[in-house]
Design a protein around this motif. Structure first.
Motif, PDB file in Angstrom:
ATOM      1  N   ILE A 433      50.004  38.305 -61.115  1.00  0.00           N
ATOM      2  CA  ILE A 433      49.635  39.440 -61.967  1.00  0.00           C
ATOM      3  C   ILE A 433      48.231  39.240 -62.543  1.00  0.00           C
ATOM      4  O   ILE A 433      47.418  40.174 -62.591  1.00  0.00           O
ATOM      5  N   TYR A 434      47.934  38.010 -62.948  1.00  0.00           N
ATOM      6  CA  TYR A 434      46.617  37.707 -63.511  1.00  0.00           C
ATOM      7  C   TYR A 434      45.518  37.997 -62.479  1.00  0.00           C
ATOM      8  O   TYR A 434      44.486  38.592 -62.813  1.00  0.00           O
ATOM      9  N   GLN A 437      45.055  41.656 -62.134  1.00  0.00           N
ATOM     10  CA  GLN A 437      44.297  42.238 -63.245  1.00  0.00           C
ATOM     11  C   GLN A 437      42.788  42.166 -63.002  1.00  0.00           C
ATOM     12  O   GLN A 437      42.037  43.001 -63.500  1.00  0.00           O
ATOM     13  N   ARG A 438      42.369  41.177 -62.248  1.00  0.00           N
ATOM     14  CA  ARG A 438      40.940  41.015 -61.973  1.00  0.00           C
ATOM     15  C   ARG A 438      40.450  42.056 -60.970  1.00  0.00           C
ATOM     16  O   ARG A 438      39.239  42.331 -60.896  1.00  0.00           O
ATOM     17  N   TYR A 440      42.381  45.194 -60.346  1.00  0.00           N
ATOM     18  CA  TYR A 440      42.874  46.533 -60.662  1.00  0.00           C
ATOM     19  C   TYR A 440      43.089  46.657 -62.173  1.00  0.00           C
ATOM     20  O   TYR A 440      43.232  45.663 -62.879  1.00  0.00           O
ATOM     21  N   ASP A 441      43.145  47.895 -62.649  1.00  0.00           N
ATOM     22  CA  ASP A 441      43.365  48.163 -64.068  1.00  0.00           C
ATOM     23  C   ASP A 441      44.852  48.454 -64.276  1.00  0.00           C
ATOM     24  O   ASP A 441      45.296  49.597 -64.134  1.00  0.00           O
ATOM     25  N   ILE A 442      45.637  47.408 -64.603  1.00  0.00           N
ATOM     26  CA  ILE A 442      47.078  47.557 -64.794  1.00  0.00           C
ATOM     27  C   ILE A 442      47.325  48.011 -66.230  1.00  0.00           C
ATOM     28  O   ILE A 442      47.179  47.239 -67.180  1.00  0.00           O
ATOM     29  N   LEU A 462      49.738  37.961 -71.061  1.00  0.00           N
ATOM     30  CA  LEU A 462      48.862  38.751 -70.196  1.00  0.00           C
ATOM     31  C   LEU A 462      48.445  40.065 -70.841  1.00  0.00           C
ATOM     32  O   LEU A 462      47.680  40.836 -70.267  1.00  0.00           O
ATOM     33  N   TYR A 464      50.827  42.387 -72.303  1.00  0.00           N
ATOM     34  CA  TYR A 464      51.826  43.447 -72.185  1.00  0.00           C
ATOM     35  C   TYR A 464      53.038  43.098 -73.043  1.00  0.00           C
ATOM     36  O   TYR A 464      53.587  41.997 -72.945  1.00  0.00           O
ATOM     37  N   THR A 470      53.396  48.774 -73.959  1.00  0.00           N
ATOM     38  CA  THR A 470      52.807  48.466 -72.649  1.00  0.00           C
ATOM     39  C   THR A 470      53.829  47.865 -71.690  1.00  0.00           C
ATOM     40  O   THR A 470      53.501  47.565 -70.546  1.00  0.00           O
TER      41      THR A 470
END
Length: 563
Positions: A433-434, A437-438, A440-442, A462, A464, A470
């Motif tokens: 997930i990390y 995030q780099r 895409y804009d989750i 992270l 959320y 969120t």
């Protein structure tokens, strides 16, 4: 008895705008004139074969055809059907200018009952005799089970046992091998367990009923020895089956690419007989599209299929569901409950666009940390949804032996991580997930309400958290809300997840069942061996799809350039 060189050496290779070979043209004309009903793939095959003969310098070894024809006297059927002659002559009796077979691989997919085992038996018998003329031309008949692998072998053994005095002068045989004394060629059967076998030095390797094959490993191992014997060949002969994204689906895709002119044939003869659509099953005259032997078989066989059809038509889900898949070549699935059709799943498998920097939501699903964990990123652009999936599977899962899909191949594709540990550590998922995030804009995360505690602290790290909205906790009632949206996305072709066989498998393993107030919810078709985690992660992401900013709402500024 001395063997003779291949008969094809006496013929001159030439191009043919007109093919003067009744075994080939007989079937071509039946299809082209409509005297038999045939599927679109067969019509394309006829055009393809004529094109090959018109453009390439080939040899049709008529002496070999005549020699093989004489061997029919030993078989109970005494004659081949037109489609069988067509296949056999193209595969065994047509050669290139250099003397090599024009088609050294046969992909033959026909409806159950067409007589494929009789064809395998006759083909195998021909190739080990002096009529083939190649010494030590061994034939391996392979299947996923011993019972299936033995069928064609036993057919030949019954013939030999039936006239022992005659055949003992030219053959030696027992319950596992049949040896031609004139050529030293051996027919034997083999089953799954590729790790314990090597390819040997076969002349022909036949794979019977590959719809049961999940992986190509057995095929690859048992064909490694091809090429060590003159005119070596490989044949895949099968009806359709229920295992998706296995060997058979790849075979069918390859055949279609050849027949559509998208790929060179590379020596593959693509003979596929199916209905063109499921609706055609309601006219019994169409049934020979899938079974080209049907009009030549006894009336009792047609009556048997009629009985199967009536049972199926009354209850497609439970009344002989194999009619469509095995007899008609149209994979049925669980039509009463399936999420969507196979066709729609393949539409979803088209290439993804570049999604870098785009906003998305994340759906997570985990049943047990010592089993499987799935994550799906969902993007939206107008009516279109794009999904990026990844799963983690624990190799110590108690369900591992039940799973009949090529997990190692999916690992090589990068869509699944195989975890050789007691459980899937949450850090593996959060690290993924990390990294996401780099790129895409989750904007937020959704997952099962009862599994949130497994990862809540890591998700908080992270950024959320359920407390700030969120993280959305998905409940069963939420499935009822997204089911119509997901169904529409599949029906309209507005969902895309790239070349991801795991997502096709997850979705194919999920069913919809009636729920309260006329709604539907998602459930597993089978609780242990057919995993659904990836689909449930997708469903979770759909539940919060309304939180994805519309593309039109985004403002992109020109880059600032400093001199």
């Amino acid at each position: 008895m001395e063997t003779k060189p291949p008969l094809s050496s006496k013929f001159k290779a030439r191009k043919r705008k007109r093919i003067q070979c009744p075994e080939i043209t007989g079937y071509l004309r039946l299809v082209e004139t409509g005297k038999v009903r045939s599927c679109e793939r067969q019509k394309k095959l006829c055009a393809y074969v004529r094109k090959v003969f018109a453009e390439e310098e080939l040899v049709i070894d008529t002496d070999r055809i005549a020699a093989y024809s004489k061997l029919l006297q030993f078989f109970p059927f005494k004659e081949l059907f037109p489609w069988e002659w067509f296949v056999l002559v193209l595969f065994l009796c047509v050669f290139k200018r250099d003397g090599e077979p024009r088609w050294d691989e046969l992909y033959c997919i026909v409806g159950r009952g067409a007589g494929k085992n009789g064809l395998i038996s006759f083909m195998s018998f021909c190739l080990v005799t002096a009529s083939n003329g190649i010494p030590n031309y061994n034939v391996n008949i392979c299947a996923n089970s011993e019972d299936q692998a033995k069928i064609s072998f036993e057919d030949i053994r019954v013939i030999l046992n039936g006239d022992r005095e005659r055949f003992k002068k030219s053959f030696d045989w027992n319950k596992t091998e049949i040896t031609s004394q004139s050529t030293g060629s051996v027919i034997k059967y083999l089953t799954s367990g590729a790790s314990s076998k090597d390819g040997g030095r076969p002349g022909l390797v036949v794979f019977d009923e590959v719809h049961e094959f999940v992986k190509w490993k057995l095929i690859e191992v048992l064909t490694t020895g091809l090429g060590k014997v003159d005119h070596s060949r490989m044949a895949i002969i099968s009806s359709n089956g229920d295992i998706r994204d296995g060997v058979l689906d790849t075979v069918l895709e390859t055949c279609d690419e050849i027949l559509n002119g998208e790929e060179e044939d590379n020596g593959i003869l693509p003979f596929v007989c199916t209905l063109d659509s499921a609706d055609e099953v309601h006219d019994e005259k169409n049934w020979e599209k899938a079974n080209p032997s049907l009009r030549y078989l006894p009336a009792r066989f047609m009556n048997k299929i009629r009985k199967e059809y009536r049972k199926w038509n009354k209850n497609p889900a439970g009344g002989n569901a194999s009619l469509m898949t095995r007899r008609m070549g149209i994979p049925q699935g669980d039509v009463e409950h399936e999420i969507t059709s196979r066709e729609n799943l393949m539409k979803a498998s088209r290439e993804l666009p570049d999604l870098s920097g785009r906003p998305c939501v994340l759906g997570l699903d985990v049943a047990q940390k010592n089993d499987m964990f799935s994550a799906v990123l969902l993007f939206k652009d107008g009516d279109r949804y794009d999904a990026i999936h990844h799963s983690w599977f624990c190799l110590n899962s108690r369900d591992k032996a039940r799973i009949k899909v090529p997990l190692d191949e999916w690992s090589d594709l990068g869509i699944i991580t195989l975890v050789d540990d007691v459980e899937i550590h949450t850090s593996l998922v959060t690290d993924w997930i990390y990294e996401a995030q780099r790129n895409y804009d989750i904007v937020c995360v959704a997952m099962d309400d009862f599994r949130y505690d497994i990862v809540h602290s890591e998700l908080r790290d992270l950024g959320y958290d359920a407390k700030d909205g969120t993280v959305f906790k998905v409940r069963p009632s939420d499935h009822a809300r997204v089911q119509p949206i997901i169904n529409s996305a599949f029906m309209t072709g507005n969902i895309v997840w790239g070349n991801d066989p795991a997502m096709r498998w997850f979705t194919n393993n999920t069913k919809i069942v009636p729920w309260m107030n006329g709604n539907f919810k998602f459930e597993k078709i089978e609780p242990r061996g057919r995993k659904t985690d990836g689909f449930f992660a997708l469903a979770a992401a759909f539940r919060i799809a309304d939180k994805i900013p519309e593309t039109s709402e985004l403002t992109f500024f020109s880059p600032l350039i400093y001199e």
